[in-house]
Design an enzyme around this catalytic site. Structure first.
Site, PDB file in Angstrom:
ATOM      1  N   GLN A 127      -4.031 -15.379 -17.827  1.00 34.78           N
ATOM      2  CA  GLN A 127      -3.422 -15.652 -19.130  1.00 34.78           C
ATOM      3  C   GLN A 127      -4.320 -16.578 -19.938  1.00 34.78           C
ATOM      4  O   GLN A 127      -4.670 -17.662 -19.469  1.00 34.78           O
ATOM      5  CB  GLN A 127      -2.055 -16.319 -18.904  1.00 34.78           C
ATOM      6  CG  GLN A 127      -1.327 -16.704 -20.171  1.00 34.78           C
ATOM      7  CD  GLN A 127      -0.319 -17.819 -19.892  1.00 34.78           C
ATOM      8  OE1 GLN A 127      -0.674 -18.919 -19.519  1.00 34.78           O
ATOM      9  NE2 GLN A 127       0.949 -17.511 -20.064  1.00 34.78           N
ATOM     10  N   GLU A 245       8.282 -17.109 -18.246  1.00 31.41           N
ATOM     11  CA  GLU A 245       7.544 -18.097 -17.462  1.00 31.41           C
ATOM     12  C   GLU A 245       8.461 -19.264 -17.110  1.00 31.41           C
ATOM     13  O   GLU A 245       8.493 -19.734 -15.991  1.00 31.41           O
ATOM     14  CB  GLU A 245       6.335 -18.604 -18.253  1.00 31.41           C
ATOM     15  CG  GLU A 245       5.501 -19.575 -17.448  1.00 31.41           C
ATOM     16  CD  GLU A 245       4.288 -20.093 -18.213  1.00 31.41           C
ATOM     17  OE1 GLU A 245       3.236 -20.211 -17.601  1.00 31.41           O
ATOM     18  OE2 GLU A 245       4.406 -20.375 -19.417  1.00 31.41           O
TER      19      GLU A 245
END
Lengths: 407, 364
Positions: A127, A245
């Site tokens: 990411q 997340e």
């Protein structure tokens, strides 16, 4: 108040238990931090997808199991795998963040190309969000992408790219519109990590290990169609899945398992012949943590129940990241205290307990308190969204602009 | 699966809330406290009308036959309103004592009178949690002798349920010879406690069950003190947030400063899971007997800690005004302090929780 899941779900629970009893010998050892799954983990993942125990609601044409979303079944799977101490399939940022993003906002071609190999563990992602100058204020990111004959040319630096060394691909936020207001100038790109101009440097943390990396881009050329959503919509695309997340960071089963490990430790550690758990001060701290973990467990059941009724979860959900990360940290702190002088031993020292994982956790969990939205940002969110308190005057202005631009 | 209140329970909470908003605004609390009373006749009259005095009494005996979770819903609202009304001892523990350890004749005799409000009970079981100042009650020559501290819902009680040192319960008329009732002044003037000095006072024993009923009363008491604290804590957070939205300093409302916002967020973050914990503990009391005592300990000790934090932080958010009598914030502060200490402070309760789990049974 009804804590029964009902006969249909108890049958499902039996199925999961039967599966675990018959197959647990095939499960890989729970080495959660291996970025690239080994053959055993890939085989286990394949088996779990076939039975619908992971990637459960992802449509079959994209490599998932294709079941209707069912919160209780998902919960039963999580409970039973946690109880059995068996890994519930791969858990990485590709699966938890990129896949939901593509499902929601990707093109048909992107879905077909990327989701299945990601689910199977064949493609590992990292990411590319945070930058040295853009942490809590992520939208101020400066990694630039200028367009040049059908390509974006990317220059800049990302940080906290946890699996960058192993990753095949990156999903990355870059500034494509230099002149636009900060929230409106961002695009969400996906590209391979072996392109010329990408350099990954391990980022050593306070634990002594490099759990993260810094990733540098120098004139990295990415075809303009490797974008998710439209140009300038990257902020919106990324925010569509940031919630996933934070959800990952507040698992009540994980807290309970840490607490059980702590109780085992406190029964084993001795000062002279007295066990750590026989020390009234340490024991009092342990029971205080038990009560708090119990509160978070029942809070989780309340959130689950609210979600079954189609409710977003409200305050009970907003506080989970802040409280769970803090609680996990306190559990590790008590373990160190219960070990007394032994608590300072680390790495592969003689006499070290459990490979020094309590100390490692105590440090790493501080990282979790900071990462994924710092404790202070969490408190802002709780105050502003949960309690409806006013924003900081300047923040309110900037964010109102941002919302307008995205809209 | 449904973790939470039923629509009937939501309605019960809403009914009590509205009733208290009408009959028991802060002015009325002050009025009662200034008159030296923790029993508001006005609120009691309203409670009779809704049937709350007979909340726990079985329907066969003229009550509503409700559960501990229902009682927790009511207790939360009482804490929220800092209501000066007897409830925990009079409407919950006393009928529970009779239901658990009363003979059919005793039940038939007393339960309908509790439901109708004709019999007003206080409950003295604090001695089984902690013996303080040497106070305890024993049976001598067929009567009760000794001292029982912290009898709940003391003011206006015409009868008491008293636990002796062995944990056995007795039913005692306040007017009996050998009963000297002495009111105690606590920080919380919205609740009434007292001590009973007993000298051979004639009492009716309830069943000798080895202290089982008394322990159930203790668990129930802990759960409802936690529920009271839950309501009082929530009311304090709401007041702090509202005050921060109005009070201006440095040209802005103070609620826009992160220092103040974070105080409020910390209160909310620690407070919110207490709700699920209290509900679960009450539910366990009702249907999960194996978990009841332990979860009652968790609920009591954890809300005790969290709401002490909430009480001081909410007061600080109000600045100097919070410290004065003008806003009346201290009624909630003191209510929470009372809830924390009674039937065992956090440390005492956690020690019991450790024992219940066998954590301190050293095996070498």
């Amino acid at each position: 108040m009804n804590l029964e899941y009902g006969p249909e779900y108890e049958r499902f629970r039996d199925e999961v238990r039967d599966f675990l009893a018959g197959n647990r010998h095939r499960a890989p050892h729970a080495s959660q931090r291996a970025a690239r799954p080994d053959a055993a983990a890939v085989a286990w993942q394949k088996l779990l997808i076939e039975h619908g125990y992971t990637a459960r609601t992802i449509p079959g044409e994209y490599g998932g199991y294709g079941a209707e979303p069912d919160i209780l079944k998902a919960r039963i799977i999580a409970e039973e795998f946690a109880r059995a101490g068996v890994p519930a399939g791969l858990s990485n940022q590709g699966i938890s963040m990129l896949v939901p993003t593509l499902l929601e906002l990707g093109t048909e071609e992107q879905k077909r190309r990327w989701i299945e190999p990601t689910l199977r563990g064949e493609i590992v992602w990292c990411q590319g969000y945070s930058e040295p100058g853009a942490g809590s204020d992520l939208a101020s990111l400066r990694t630039s992408a200028r367009e040049e004959d059908g390509h974006f040319v990317i220059n800049g630096q990302k940080i906290w790219t946890s699996t960058a060394r192993q990753a095949d691909m990156i999903f990355c936020l870059v500034r494509t519109e230099a002149e636009a207001p900060k929230h409106a100038g961002i695009s969400y790109l996906i590209f391979p990590m072996d392109l010329p101009g990408i350099e990954v440097r391990p980022l050593k943390t306070m634990t002594g290990h490099a759990e993260f990396n810094e990733t540098f881009f120098t004139d990295v050329r990415v075809p303009v169609d490797q974008i998710v959503g439209q140009r300038g919509q990257g902020w919106f695309v990324a925010n569509a899945t940031l919630g996933h997340e934070r959800g990952m960071l507040g698992d009540p089963d994980a807290l309970e398992n840490r607490l059980l490990a702590l109780i085992r430790l406190m029964r084993d550690e001795r000062v002279g012949s007295a066990r750590a758990i026989d020390d009234p001060v340490l024991r009092d701290r342990l029971v205080a943590l038990q009560a708090e973990v119990a509160a978070m467990k029942y809070n989780g059941m309340r959130v689950l129940s609210n979600q079954l009724k189609g409710d977003a979860g409200g305050m009970a959900k907003l506080i989970v990241k802040l409280q769970s990360c803090e609680l996990a940290h306190q559990i590790s702190a008590l373990a160190i205290d219960a070990m007394g002088e032994m608590g300072i031993l680390y790495s592969d020292s003689p006499r070290v307990r459990e490979g020094g994982t309590w100390q490692w956790n105590y440090m790493f969990q501080l990282g979790l308190i900071i990462g994924g939205g710092t404790a202070q940002i969490q408190k802002n969110i709780i105050a502003e969204r949960g309690l409806d308190m006013p924003r900081e005057p300047r923040l309110a202005l900037a964010s109102a602009e941002g919302r307008k631009d995205v809209a | 699966m449904d973790f939470g209140l039923s629509s009937e329970q939501e309605m019960l909470g809403e009914t009590v809330r509205r009733c208290l908003a009408e009959t028991c605004p802060l002015d009325h609390v002050r009025f009662c406290v200034d008159a030296g009373s923790a029993v508001s006749d006005r609120v009691m009259a309203a409670f009779h009308e809704i049937g709350l005095t007979g909340l726990m009494v079985p329907e066969a005996h003229g009550g509503l036959g409700m559960t501990m979770l229902d009682a927790a819903v009511v207790a939360e609202q009482l804490g929220r309103a800092v209501a000066p009304v007897p409830f925990l001892g009079r409407s919950v523990l006393a009928p529970l004592a009779l239901m658990l350890a009363g003979s059919p004749a005793q039940q038939a005799d007393w339960l309908p009178r509790i439901a109708s409000g004709a019999a007003r009970f206080g409950v003295a079981i604090a001695g089984i949690v902690e013996e303080r100042d040497g106070a305890s009650v024993r049976i001598e020559d067929g009567g009760l002798t000794g001292t029982a501290l912290f009898a709940l819902d003391f003011e206006g009680a015409d009868h008491f349920i008293v636990a002796d040192a062995s944990g056995r319960l007795h039913l005692l008329a306040a007017a009996t010879t050998g009963v000297e009732p002495i009111a105690l002044q606590t920080i919380d003037a919205t609740r009434s406690v007292g001590e009973l000095r007993l000298t051979g006072a004639a009492a009716e024993p309830l069943a000798d069950d080895g202290g089982l009923a008394t322990r159930r009363l203790r668990d129930a008491g802990r759960i409802l003190l936690a529920a009271d604290s839950l309501g009082a804590g929530e009311a304090m957070i709401e007041q702090a947030v509202a005050y921060a939205a109005e009070r201006e300093q440095f040209g802005r409302v103070i609620g826009s400063f992160q220092a103040v916002k974070h105080m409020c967020a910390e209160m909310a973050a620690r407070h919110e899971p207490c709700r699920a914990l209290v509900w679960y503990a009450a539910h366990a009391f009702d249907v999960l007997p194996d978990e009841a005592a332990l979860t009652a300990c968790f609920a009591k000790s954890h809300t005790g800690e969290v709401h002490r934090f909430v009480a001081r932080t909410a007061t600080e958010v109000h600045g100097g005004m919070g410290f004065t009598d003008l806003l009346g914030l201290h009624f909630w502060f003191k209510r929470i302090g009372f809830d924390r200490q009674l039937l065992g402070g956090p440390e005492r309760v956690r020690a019991e929780a450790a024992q219940l789990q066998g954590l301190n049974a050293a095996t070498r």
